[in-house]
Design a protein around this motif. Sequence first.
Motif, PDB file in Angstrom:
ATOM      1  N   THR A  92       6.503  10.546   0.315  1.00 48.93           N
ATOM      2  CA  THR A  92       6.539   9.093  -0.576  1.00 48.93           C
ATOM      3  C   THR A  92       5.128   8.465   0.352  1.00 48.93           C
ATOM      4  OG1 THR A  92       7.889   7.816   1.087  1.00 48.93           O
ATOM      5  CG2 THR A  92       8.842   9.390  -0.781  1.00 48.93           C
ATOM      6  N   PRO A  93       4.762   7.350  -0.804  1.00 45.61           N
ATOM      7  CA  PRO A  93       4.015   6.810  -0.394  1.00 45.61           C
ATOM      8  C   PRO A  93       4.165   6.019   1.174  1.00 45.61           C
ATOM      9  CG  PRO A  93       3.738   6.418  -2.673  1.00 45.61           C
ATOM     10  CD  PRO A  93       4.975   7.339  -2.066  1.00 45.61           C
ATOM     11  N   ILE A 120      -4.052   1.592  -0.642  1.00 45.59           N
ATOM     12  CA  ILE A 120      -3.178   2.145  -1.308  1.00 45.59           C
ATOM     13  C   ILE A 120      -2.074   0.894  -2.303  1.00 45.59           C
ATOM     14  CG2 ILE A 120      -0.645   3.409  -1.082  1.00 45.59           C
ATOM     15  CD1 ILE A 120      -2.213   4.794   0.835  1.00 45.59           C
ATOM     16  N   GLU A 158      -6.249   1.770   5.337  1.00 40.33           N
ATOM     17  CA  GLU A 158      -5.628   2.690   4.377  1.00 40.33           C
ATOM     18  C   GLU A 158      -4.767   2.123   3.664  1.00 40.33           C
ATOM     19  OE1 GLU A 158      -4.902   7.433   3.917  1.00 40.33           O
ATOM     20  OE2 GLU A 158      -5.338   6.284   5.671  1.00 40.33           O
ATOM     21  N   ARG A 159      -3.431   1.346   4.615  1.00 42.01           N
ATOM     22  CA  ARG A 159      -2.769   0.688   4.188  1.00 42.01           C
ATOM     23  C   ARG A 159      -2.797  -0.209   2.624  1.00 42.01           C
ATOM     24  NH1 ARG A 159       2.564   0.494   8.049  1.00 42.01           N
ATOM     25  NH2 ARG A 159       1.814   2.039   9.721  1.00 42.01           N
ATOM     26  N   LYS A 201      -0.549   4.700  10.175  1.00 41.56           N
ATOM     27  CA  LYS A 201      -2.145   4.492   9.568  1.00 41.56           C
ATOM     28  C   LYS A 201      -2.345   3.639   9.704  1.00 41.56           C
ATOM     29  CE  LYS A 201      -2.007   8.316   7.139  1.00 41.56           C
ATOM     30  NZ  LYS A 201      -1.504  10.052   7.557  1.00 41.56           N
ATOM     31  N   ASN A 231       5.293  12.083  -3.685  1.00 48.26           N
ATOM     32  CA  ASN A 231       4.201  12.137  -4.731  1.00 48.26           C
ATOM     33  C   ASN A 231       2.891  13.116  -4.139  1.00 48.26           C
ATOM     34  OD1 ASN A 231       1.435  11.272  -5.330  1.00 48.26           O
ATOM     35  ND2 ASN A 231       2.523   9.130  -5.748  1.00 48.26           N
ATOM     36  N   GLN A 262       5.881   7.547   3.410  1.00 40.06           N
ATOM     37  CA  GLN A 262       6.004   8.383   4.414  1.00 40.06           C
ATOM     38  C   GLN A 262       4.570   8.345   4.681  1.00 40.06           C
ATOM     39  OE1 GLN A 262       8.513  11.680   2.192  1.00 40.06           O
ATOM     40  NE2 GLN A 262      10.105  11.416   3.530  1.00 40.06           N
ATOM     41  N   PHE A 263       3.796   9.204   3.938  1.00 37.79           N
ATOM     42  CA  PHE A 263       2.288   8.917   4.132  1.00 37.79           C
ATOM     43  C   PHE A 263       2.048   7.655   4.942  1.00 37.79           C
ATOM     44  CE2 PHE A 263      -1.554   8.124   2.970  1.00 37.79           C
ATOM     45  CZ  PHE A 263      -2.084   9.693   3.069  1.00 37.79           C
ATOM     46  N   LEU A 264       2.381   6.399   4.743  1.00 37.68           N
ATOM     47  CA  LEU A 264       1.818   5.497   5.672  1.00 37.68           C
ATOM     48  C   LEU A 264       1.961   5.379   6.644  1.00 37.68           C
ATOM     49  CD1 LEU A 264       1.725   3.185   2.240  1.00 37.68           C
ATOM     50  CD2 LEU A 264      -0.641   4.306   3.699  1.00 37.68           C
ATOM     51  N   ASN A 321       0.005  13.456  -4.732  1.00 37.37           N
ATOM     52  CA  ASN A 321      -0.614  13.298  -4.009  1.00 37.37           C
ATOM     53  C   ASN A 321      -0.908  12.564  -2.896  1.00 37.37           C
ATOM     54  OD1 ASN A 321      -2.969  12.935  -6.364  1.00 37.37           O
ATOM     55  ND2 ASN A 321      -1.329  11.356  -6.747  1.00 37.37           N
ATOM     56  N   TYR A 322      -0.263  12.944  -1.686  1.00 36.72           N
ATOM     57  CA  TYR A 322       0.914  12.685  -0.604  1.00 36.72           C
ATOM     58  C   TYR A 322       1.085  13.232  -0.029  1.00 36.72           C
ATOM     59  CZ  TYR A 322      -1.133   8.440  -2.033  1.00 36.72           C
ATOM     60  OH  TYR A 322      -1.078   6.824  -3.137  1.00 36.72           O
TER      61      TYR A 322
END
Length: 125
Positions: free
Chosen positions: A96-97, A112, A108-109, A104, A89, A99-101, A91-92
């Motif tokens: 992938t969301p 999203i 934040e989780r 975190k 994504n 991976q991004f999270l 946006n990240y």
Amino acid sequence: MLTAIDVARWMQTYYSWIEAYFDAPKTLTELQRGAARGKRDGYDIHHVVEEDAALKDGFPDSTVNGAANLVRISRLKHWQINSWFQKPNLNYGGLTPRQFLKGKSWEERLKIGLDTLKKEGILKP
């Protein structure tokens, strides 16, 4: 060639999935109450903050599998959300969301997760 019996069996199995897919958006409380009532044809219990990733990052089971993190949603929309979390994504940063999270905060989780439920028309804005 499909027979009327084949079609009837298919409808008996999948009609609830289709019907659930077109549910109107609900409040978070309504979705959580649905999860508390348990399983229902056409629906899955969904973790707003992803279960496996949160547990691997050390969040307590009581939080990850607690009532505040569980909602009952359409099975087909659940599959769409799971697919979205696996795709890169922009946006990240191209991650992938999921991976991004990694690593975190819960907040934040949760943000999203709730934003995703809104985007899919499950949670009222």
